[in-house]
Design a protein around this motif. Sequence first.
Motif, PDB file in Angstrom:
ATOM      1  N   GLN A  29      -1.444  -3.997  -5.206  1.00 43.57           N
ATOM      2  CA  GLN A  29      -0.940  -2.250  -4.929  1.00 43.57           C
ATOM      3  C   GLN A  29       0.024  -2.452  -4.502  1.00 43.57           C
ATOM      4  O   GLN A  29       1.318  -2.204  -4.331  1.00 43.57           O
ATOM      5  CB  GLN A  29      -1.942  -0.835  -4.605  1.00 43.57           C
ATOM      6  N   ARG A  30      -0.259  -2.939  -3.322  1.00 42.05           N
ATOM      7  CA  ARG A  30       0.582  -3.030  -1.655  1.00 42.05           C
ATOM      8  C   ARG A  30       1.504  -5.145  -2.458  1.00 42.05           C
ATOM      9  O   ARG A  30       2.696  -4.422  -2.531  1.00 42.05           O
ATOM     10  CB  ARG A  30       0.273  -3.449  -0.983  1.00 42.05           C
ATOM     11  N   ILE A  31       1.028  -5.912  -2.774  1.00 49.35           N
ATOM     12  CA  ILE A  31       2.325  -6.471  -3.760  1.00 49.35           C
ATOM     13  C   ILE A  31       2.980  -5.915  -4.587  1.00 49.35           C
ATOM     14  O   ILE A  31       4.596  -6.328  -4.243  1.00 49.35           O
ATOM     15  CB  ILE A  31       0.890  -8.053  -3.730  1.00 49.35           C
ATOM     16  N   ARG A  32       2.376  -5.408  -5.247  1.00 52.99           N
ATOM     17  CA  ARG A  32       3.475  -4.982  -6.830  1.00 52.99           C
ATOM     18  C   ARG A  32       5.115  -3.799  -5.695  1.00 52.99           C
ATOM     19  O   ARG A  32       5.772  -3.795  -6.064  1.00 52.99           O
ATOM     20  CB  ARG A  32       2.987  -3.746  -7.402  1.00 52.99           C
ATOM     21  N   ASP A  49       8.307  -4.276  -5.608  1.00 51.12           N
ATOM     22  CA  ASP A  49       9.507  -4.013  -6.347  1.00 51.12           C
ATOM     23  C   ASP A  49      10.524  -3.769  -5.352  1.00 51.12           C
ATOM     24  O   ASP A  49      11.780  -3.205  -5.476  1.00 51.12           O
ATOM     25  CB  ASP A  49       8.646  -1.726  -6.537  1.00 51.12           C
ATOM     26  N   GLN A  50       9.969  -3.090  -3.381  1.00 51.10           N
ATOM     27  CA  GLN A  50      11.155  -2.855  -2.857  1.00 51.10           C
ATOM     28  C   GLN A  50      12.045  -4.605  -3.113  1.00 51.10           C
ATOM     29  O   GLN A  50      13.322  -4.011  -2.360  1.00 51.10           O
ATOM     30  CB  GLN A  50      10.518  -2.933  -1.196  1.00 51.10           C
ATOM     31  N   ASN A  51      10.551  -5.769  -3.247  1.00 53.24           N
ATOM     32  CA  ASN A  51      11.932  -6.749  -2.447  1.00 53.24           C
ATOM     33  C   ASN A  51      13.093  -7.287  -3.841  1.00 53.24           C
ATOM     34  O   ASN A  51      14.052  -7.723  -3.600  1.00 53.24           O
ATOM     35  CB  ASN A  51      11.250  -7.961  -2.712  1.00 53.24           C
ATOM     36  N   LYS A  99      14.382  -4.490  -5.487  1.00 55.98           N
ATOM     37  CA  LYS A  99      15.633  -3.253  -5.368  1.00 55.98           C
ATOM     38  C   LYS A  99      16.761  -4.347  -4.701  1.00 55.98           C
ATOM     39  O   LYS A  99      17.566  -3.944  -4.059  1.00 55.98           O
ATOM     40  CB  LYS A  99      15.613  -1.789  -4.786  1.00 55.98           C
ATOM     41  N   THR A 100      16.167  -5.217  -3.253  1.00 55.25           N
ATOM     42  CA  THR A 100      16.779  -4.837  -1.787  1.00 55.25           C
ATOM     43  C   THR A 100      17.650  -6.631  -2.475  1.00 55.25           C
ATOM     44  O   THR A 100      18.902  -6.145  -2.569  1.00 55.25           O
ATOM     45  CB  THR A 100      15.502  -5.855  -1.026  1.00 55.25           C
ATOM     46  N   VAL A 101      17.837  -7.009  -3.569  1.00 54.34           N
ATOM     47  CA  VAL A 101      17.891  -8.133  -4.214  1.00 54.34           C
ATOM     48  C   VAL A 101      18.797  -7.993  -4.785  1.00 54.34           C
ATOM     49  O   VAL A 101      20.266  -8.844  -5.028  1.00 54.34           O
ATOM     50  CB  VAL A 101      16.514  -9.017  -5.115  1.00 54.34           C
ATOM     51  N   LYS A 102      19.177  -6.434  -5.474  1.00 52.68           N
ATOM     52  CA  LYS A 102      19.712  -5.879  -6.697  1.00 52.68           C
ATOM     53  C   LYS A 102      21.121  -5.453  -6.198  1.00 52.68           C
ATOM     54  O   LYS A 102      21.915  -5.403  -5.645  1.00 52.68           O
ATOM     55  CB  LYS A 102      19.253  -5.419  -7.364  1.00 52.68           C
TER      56      LYS A 102
END
Length: 105
Positions: A91-94, A98-100, A102-105
């Motif tokens: 769950q932490r990896i997901r 997800d955060q990474n 969003k950050t890359v986009k």
Amino acid sequence: MVGSQPTQDTGSAPSLEQVFQMFVELKVQIHGLTTQASATQQSITNLAEQVKQDRALWTANHDKLTALNEDYGHLEGEFMETKGLVEGSLQRIRTDLDQNTKTVK
């Protein structure tokens, strides 16, 4: 008597030979019954010994089953704990992905 020759009732006592023959027949019957009783007693003794052995085997198997159930319960607890840790890590990896993403986009 069983096995003796029927005699006409003449009102006289059986002869000595007839009495002896009845005695011999009774002795043979008693011997046969004694042999049967001895064989029956041996069978009972054998069955009692088999029951004793079966009971010991059942007790040993029951003790092993109890130990296996305890081991299973312990392993199941460890598995559930490990599963919880792995699910938490996933769950932490997901979340991180997800955060990474969003950050890359």
